[in-house]
Structures are given as structure tokens and as C-alpha cells.
Design a protein around this motif. Structure first.
Motif, PDB file in Angstrom:
ATOM      1  N   GLU A   1      25.851 -17.674 -97.768  1.00 18.74           N
ATOM      2  CA  GLU A   1      26.029 -18.106 -96.378  1.00 18.74           C
ATOM      3  C   GLU A   1      26.774 -19.432 -96.295  1.00 18.74           C
ATOM      4  O   GLU A   1      27.572 -19.654 -95.376  1.00 18.74           O
ATOM      5  CB  GLU A   1      24.666 -18.216 -95.688  1.00 18.74           C
ATOM      6  N   ARG A   2      26.508 -20.315 -97.259  1.00 23.01           N
ATOM      7  CA  ARG A   2      27.190 -21.618 -97.292  1.00 23.01           C
ATOM      8  C   ARG A   2      28.702 -21.447 -97.369  1.00 23.01           C
ATOM      9  O   ARG A   2      29.459 -22.266 -96.838  1.00 23.01           O
ATOM     10  CB  ARG A   2      26.697 -22.424 -98.490  1.00 23.01           C
ATOM     11  N   TYR A   3      29.130 -20.382 -98.026  1.00 22.23           N
ATOM     12  CA  TYR A   3      30.560 -20.182 -98.258  1.00 22.23           C
ATOM     13  C   TYR A   3      31.227 -19.341 -97.171  1.00 22.23           C
ATOM     14  O   TYR A   3      32.389 -18.969 -97.297  1.00 22.23           O
ATOM     15  CB  TYR A   3      30.768 -19.519 -99.617  1.00 22.23           C
ATOM     16  N   GLY A   4      30.485 -19.043 -96.116  1.00 20.20           N
ATOM     17  CA  GLY A   4      31.070 -18.282 -95.021  1.00 20.20           C
ATOM     18  C   GLY A   4      31.168 -16.796 -95.293  1.00 20.20           C
ATOM     19  O   GLY A   4      31.872 -16.070 -94.575  1.00 20.20           O
ATOM     20  N   VAL A   5      30.479 -16.321 -96.312  1.00 22.80           N
ATOM     21  CA  VAL A   5      30.455 -14.892 -96.625  1.00 22.80           C
ATOM     22  C   VAL A   5      29.518 -14.189 -95.645  1.00 22.80           C
ATOM     23  O   VAL A   5      28.455 -14.717 -95.305  1.00 22.80           O
ATOM     24  CB  VAL A   5      29.982 -14.682 -98.086  1.00 22.80           C
ATOM     25  N   THR A   6      29.904 -13.006 -95.183  1.00 22.64           N
ATOM     26  CA  THR A   6      29.082 -12.268 -94.227  1.00 22.64           C
ATOM     27  C   THR A   6      28.681 -10.910 -94.793  1.00 22.64           C
ATOM     28  O   THR A   6      29.360 -10.341 -95.649  1.00 22.64           O
ATOM     29  CB  THR A   6      29.825 -12.045 -92.902  1.00 22.64           C
ATOM     30  N   ARG A   7      27.581 -10.406 -94.276  1.00 19.86           N
ATOM     31  CA  ARG A   7      27.079  -9.101 -94.711  1.00 19.86           C
ATOM     32  C   ARG A   7      28.070  -7.994 -94.351  1.00 19.86           C
ATOM     33  O   ARG A   7      28.270  -7.047 -95.117  1.00 19.86           O
ATOM     34  CB  ARG A   7      25.726  -8.833 -94.059  1.00 19.86           C
ATOM     35  N   ASP A   8      28.703  -8.095 -93.191  1.00 20.46           N
ATOM     36  CA  ASP A   8      29.665  -7.075 -92.773  1.00 20.46           C
ATOM     37  C   ASP A   8      30.873  -7.047 -93.704  1.00 20.46           C
ATOM     38  O   ASP A   8      31.438  -5.981 -93.966  1.00 20.46           O
ATOM     39  CB  ASP A   8      30.131  -7.345 -91.338  1.00 20.46           C
ATOM     40  N   GLU A   9      31.261  -8.218 -94.197  1.00 19.09           N
ATOM     41  CA  GLU A   9      32.452  -8.314 -95.043  1.00 19.09           C
ATOM     42  C   GLU A   9      32.185  -7.772 -96.447  1.00 19.09           C
ATOM     43  O   GLU A   9      33.027  -7.067 -97.009  1.00 19.09           O
ATOM     44  CB  GLU A   9      32.898  -9.778 -95.127  1.00 19.09           C
ATOM     45  N   PHE A  10      31.008  -8.094 -96.997  1.00 18.70           N
ATOM     46  CA  PHE A  10      30.711  -7.718 -98.376  1.00 18.70           C
ATOM     47  C   PHE A  10      29.313  -7.095 -98.485  1.00 18.70           C
ATOM     48  O   PHE A  10      28.410  -7.656 -99.107  1.00 18.70           O
ATOM     49  CB  PHE A  10      30.806  -8.951 -99.284  1.00 18.70           C
ATOM     50  N   PRO A  11      29.103  -5.921 -97.909  1.00 12.02           N
ATOM     51  CA  PRO A  11      27.767  -5.318 -97.878  1.00 12.02           C
ATOM     52  C   PRO A  11      27.225  -4.966 -99.268  1.00 12.02           C
ATOM     53  O   PRO A  11      26.015  -5.075 -99.499  1.00 12.02           O
ATOM     54  CB  PRO A  11      27.957  -4.061 -97.025  1.00 12.02           C
ATOM     55  N   ASN A  12      28.093  -4.547-100.174  1.00 10.43           N
ATOM     56  CA  ASN A  12      27.628  -4.170-101.509  1.00 10.43           C
ATOM     57  C   ASN A  12      27.103  -5.381-102.266  1.00 10.43           C
ATOM     58  O   ASN A  12      26.077  -5.310-102.953  1.00 10.43           O
ATOM     59  CB  ASN A  12      28.753  -3.509-102.308  1.00 10.43           C
ATOM     60  N   ALA A  13      27.810  -6.488-102.144  1.00 14.90           N
ATOM     61  CA  ALA A  13      27.393  -7.718-102.822  1.00 14.90           C
ATOM     62  C   ALA A  13      26.067  -8.223-102.264  1.00 14.90           C
ATOM     63  O   ALA A  13      25.188  -8.659-103.013  1.00 14.90           O
ATOM     64  CB  ALA A  13      28.465  -8.795-102.693  1.00 14.90           C
TER      65      ALA A  13
ATOM     66  N   ARG B   1      41.993 -23.809-100.343  1.00 16.29           N
ATOM     67  CA  ARG B   1      42.281 -23.184-101.641  1.00 16.29           C
ATOM     68  C   ARG B   1      41.025 -22.589-102.247  1.00 16.29           C
ATOM     69  O   ARG B   1      41.009 -21.430-102.675  1.00 16.29           O
ATOM     70  CB  ARG B   1      42.869 -24.240-102.582  1.00 16.29           C
ATOM     71  N   TYR B   2      39.944 -23.370-102.298  1.00 16.52           N
ATOM     72  CA  TYR B   2      38.740 -22.891-102.962  1.00 16.52           C
ATOM     73  C   TYR B   2      37.888 -22.005-102.059  1.00 16.52           C
ATOM     74  O   TYR B   2      37.154 -21.150-102.556  1.00 16.52           O
ATOM     75  CB  TYR B   2      37.955 -24.072-103.531  1.00 16.52           C
ATOM     76  N   SER B   3      37.992 -22.165-100.759  1.00 15.81           N
ATOM     77  CA  SER B   3      37.314 -21.231 -99.854  1.00 15.81           C
ATOM     78  C   SER B   3      37.940 -19.843 -99.962  1.00 15.81           C
ATOM     79  O   SER B   3      37.231 -18.823-100.014  1.00 15.81           O
ATOM     80  CB  SER B   3      37.389 -21.735 -98.410  1.00 15.81           C
ATOM     81  N   ASP B   4      39.265 -19.807-100.008  1.00 20.34           N
ATOM     82  CA  ASP B   4      39.956 -18.523-100.159  1.00 20.34           C
ATOM     83  C   ASP B   4      39.607 -17.874-101.495  1.00 20.34           C
ATOM     84  O   ASP B   4      39.374 -16.664-101.569  1.00 20.34           O
ATOM     85  CB  ASP B   4      41.474 -18.721-100.071  1.00 20.34           C
ATOM     86  N   GLU B   5      39.569 -18.670-102.558  1.00 22.07           N
ATOM     87  CA  GLU B   5      39.259 -18.127-103.876  1.00 22.07           C
ATOM     88  C   GLU B   5      37.811 -17.628-103.944  1.00 22.07           C
ATOM     89  O   GLU B   5      37.517 -16.616-104.578  1.00 22.07           O
ATOM     90  CB  GLU B   5      39.520 -19.169-104.961  1.00 22.07           C
ATOM     91  N   THR B   6      36.910 -18.337-103.267  1.00 18.92           N
ATOM     92  CA  THR B   6      35.524 -17.885-103.206  1.00 18.92           C
ATOM     93  C   THR B   6      35.438 -16.512-102.561  1.00 18.92           C
ATOM     94  O   THR B   6      34.761 -15.608-103.068  1.00 18.92           O
ATOM     95  CB  THR B   6      34.679 -18.897-102.407  1.00 18.92           C
ATOM     96  N   HIS B   7      36.136 -16.331-101.450  1.00 19.24           N
ATOM     97  CA  HIS B   7      36.107 -15.038-100.775  1.00 19.24           C
ATOM     98  C   HIS B   7      36.776 -13.960-101.621  1.00 19.24           C
ATOM     99  O   HIS B   7      36.316 -12.808-101.652  1.00 19.24           O
ATOM    100  CB  HIS B   7      36.771 -15.148 -99.397  1.00 19.24           C
ATOM    101  N   ARG B   8      37.841 -14.304-102.317  1.00 25.92           N
ATOM    102  CA  ARG B   8      38.494 -13.318-103.188  1.00 25.92           C
ATOM    103  C   ARG B   8      37.518 -12.845-104.261  1.00 25.92           C
ATOM    104  O   ARG B   8      37.425 -11.641-104.551  1.00 25.92           O
ATOM    105  CB  ARG B   8      39.739 -13.919-103.838  1.00 25.92           C
ATOM    106  N   LEU B   9      36.779 -13.784-104.862  1.00 23.45           N
ATOM    107  CA  LEU B   9      35.846 -13.430-105.928  1.00 23.45           C
ATOM    108  C   LEU B   9      34.670 -12.613-105.400  1.00 23.45           C
ATOM    109  O   LEU B   9      34.202 -11.676-106.065  1.00 23.45           O
ATOM    110  CB  LEU B   9      35.356 -14.699-106.630  1.00 23.45           C
ATOM    111  N   PHE B  10      34.184 -12.942-104.208  1.00 24.31           N
ATOM    112  CA  PHE B  10      33.134 -12.120-103.608  1.00 24.31           C
ATOM    113  C   PHE B  10      33.666 -10.713-103.315  1.00 24.31           C
ATOM    114  O   PHE B  10      32.925  -9.725-103.428  1.00 24.31           O
ATOM    115  CB  PHE B  10      32.594 -12.763-102.331  1.00 24.31           C
ATOM    116  N   ARG B  11      34.940 -10.614-102.974  1.00 27.91           N
ATOM    117  CA  ARG B  11      35.517  -9.289-102.735  1.00 27.91           C
ATOM    118  C   ARG B  11      35.602  -8.497-104.034  1.00 27.91           C
ATOM    119  O   ARG B  11      35.322  -7.290-104.065  1.00 27.91           O
ATOM    120  CB  ARG B  11      36.908  -9.411-102.099  1.00 27.91           C
ATOM    121  N   VAL B  12      35.958  -9.165-105.116  1.00 30.80           N
ATOM    122  CA  VAL B  12      35.984  -8.509-106.430  1.00 30.80           C
ATOM    123  C   VAL B  12      34.590  -7.986-106.774  1.00 30.80           C
ATOM    124  O   VAL B  12      34.429  -6.848-107.232  1.00 30.80           O
ATOM    125  CB  VAL B  12      36.488  -9.484-107.512  1.00 30.80           C
TER     126      VAL B  12
END
Length: 232
Positions: A178-190, A137-148
Motif C-alpha cells: 500500500e505504501r508503494y501505491g499498489v492496488t488490489r485491482d492492479e495486481f490481484p494475483n500478487a 524512477r523508483y516508483s515506476d520500477e516498483t510497479h514494474r516489479l509488482f507486475r512481474v
């Protein structure tokens, strides 16, 4: 231009919420004093701290040169950022429409980006029982917020246009991407935004402030867990 003669007293820790205030004070270049609040030992429940932060959370500040020249205490990181920005006339726009944009993203951080990443960290790192539903639940929400965040930064260098307290509010939390599994390819602007802010000397100083004091990992400190968690 407001001149600060007496140091602003900051009661804090080098956590993402505390770092907001550290970065802000460093960006402003005003005198300030750091008071470490050891939350693992219960400093946040001491009467003298509760007098300025009734929610027993860091950060909090005391400005000895508040409105009318009288001291003022402020708790809640978003409120602290707005107070300092308004007092010193920096990092917050004067145009009402632009103020709304900064406020939207400031409140986005304090209401979502921080709390949801915090829950992610809690259930994936601190929780003694690993609950798959909560972790997902919170991993998905973390990725959603990074996408925003990534989408917002599609055509701009900073979150709300010019560099502002909206950026300062989020940078500490975003550091652990990186701890949250976010990648540069997925969210380059962030990720480019994180690097842009990290290159600012005041941001680097603010993020590093207080880390010179060795501290036991809270993830492994079971006695600290008794103080931090399951309080009613």
C-alpha cells in the motif's frame, strides 16, 4: 533428517531483509536466538559484527553446528536462505530444473525486488531533498516489479511452483504494497499470494519477530541518518 541441537544465532532486525531469515527459521522449526543489531546506533560497525558480516548489513547468522560439526558464519540473506534450505532439506527442491526456477526468483528478489523498493522508500521517505525524477524512477520500477510478480502468479499459488525460499525472500518486501501505491485491482494475483503467505503461522511469527521492541522511526531520526546514509 538434520537435527539442530544448538541454537542458530541470528543477528538481525525486523526489516524486510531480516524477516527473510526470521520466517525461514520459524518455518524450519529449529532452535534459534535473536540478536538485535541497532543499525540506527551503529551496531553494524562493531568489530564483532563485522567479523561475521563484512558488508556491515543485517541479517547474518552463525550456525554452531555447521559443515563438519564446526561453526560457520553467513552473511547476505539469499546465501543464508540457501544454506538453511540445503542443510535441512526443506523449502528448496531436489530436482535440478526446479532448483533453477527457485534460484531465478531468489536472485530476482535480492537483485531487484528488494533494492528497487528500497530506493523507492529512500527517495520518497528518507531523502531530505525530494527529487521528482528519482521518486518517479523508483516508483515506476516498483510497479514494474509488482507486475512481474503478479504475472508469475497468474496460474500458481507460489512463485516457483511449490512454496519455497523464493516466496520467503519476497514476502517481507511485498508487505508494504500500500505504501508503494499498489492496488488490489492492479495486481490481484500478487495480493492473493501475500494473503496466502500471511495465513501461514510461521510466516506470521517471522514477520512479527523483533517488533515487540519499541523503536524510533528511522524516517524521523536525524542522528540515525548520519550513521545510515552517505557512508563512503
Amino acid at each position: 533428517m538434520t537435527i539442530q541441537t544448538k541454537p542458530i544465532e541470528a543477528y538481525s532486525l525486523p526489516t524486510p531483509n531480516g524477516q527473510k531469515v526470521h520466517v525461514m527459521l520459524e518455518e524450519l522449526g529449529v532452535p534459534w536466538t535473536y540478536h538485535r543489531i541497532d543499525i540506527g546506533k551503529g551496531d553494524q560497525f562493531k568489530p564483532e559484527f563485522l567479523a561475521i558480516s563484512p558488508n556491515n548489513k543485517i541479517p547474518a547468522i552463525v550456525d554452531p553446528e555447521g559443515p563438519g560439526g564446526e561453526p560457520i558464519s553467513i552473511f547476505e540473506s539469499g546465501a543464508i536462505l540457501k544454506y538453511l534450505a540445503l542443510k535441512f532439506g526443506r523449502l528448496y527442491p531436489t530436482d535440478l530444473r526446479q532448483q533453477v526456477k527457485v534460484d531465478e526468483w531468489l536472485f530476482w528478489q535480492v537483485g531487484g525486488f528488494g533494492p528497487m523498493l528500497g530506493q523507492n522508500n529512500h527517495f520518497n521517505v528518507y531523502a531530505p531533498e525530494k527529487i521528482p525524477y528519482a521518486m518517479k524512477r523508483y516508483s515506476d520500477e516498483t510497479h514494474r516489479l509488482f507486475r512481474v510478480l503478479n504475472t508469475q502468479l497468474e496460474d500458481r499459488d507460489y512463485i516457483a511452483g511449490d512454496y519455497s525460499i523464493a516466496d520467503i525472500a519476497s514476502i517481507g518486501w511485498a508487505q508494504s504494497w500500500e505504501r508503494y501505491g499498489v492496488t488490489r485491482d492492479e495486481f490481484p494475483n500478487a495480493l492473493a499470494w501475500i494473503e496466502r503467505l500471511d495465513a501461514r503461522p510461521a510466516v506470521a511469527r517471522g514477520l512479527a519477530w523483533g517488533k515487540d521492541v519499541p523503536a524510533k522511526s528511522l524516517a524521523e531520526d536525524k542522528e540515525a541518518h548520519k550513521v545510515l546514509f552517505n557512508q563512503r
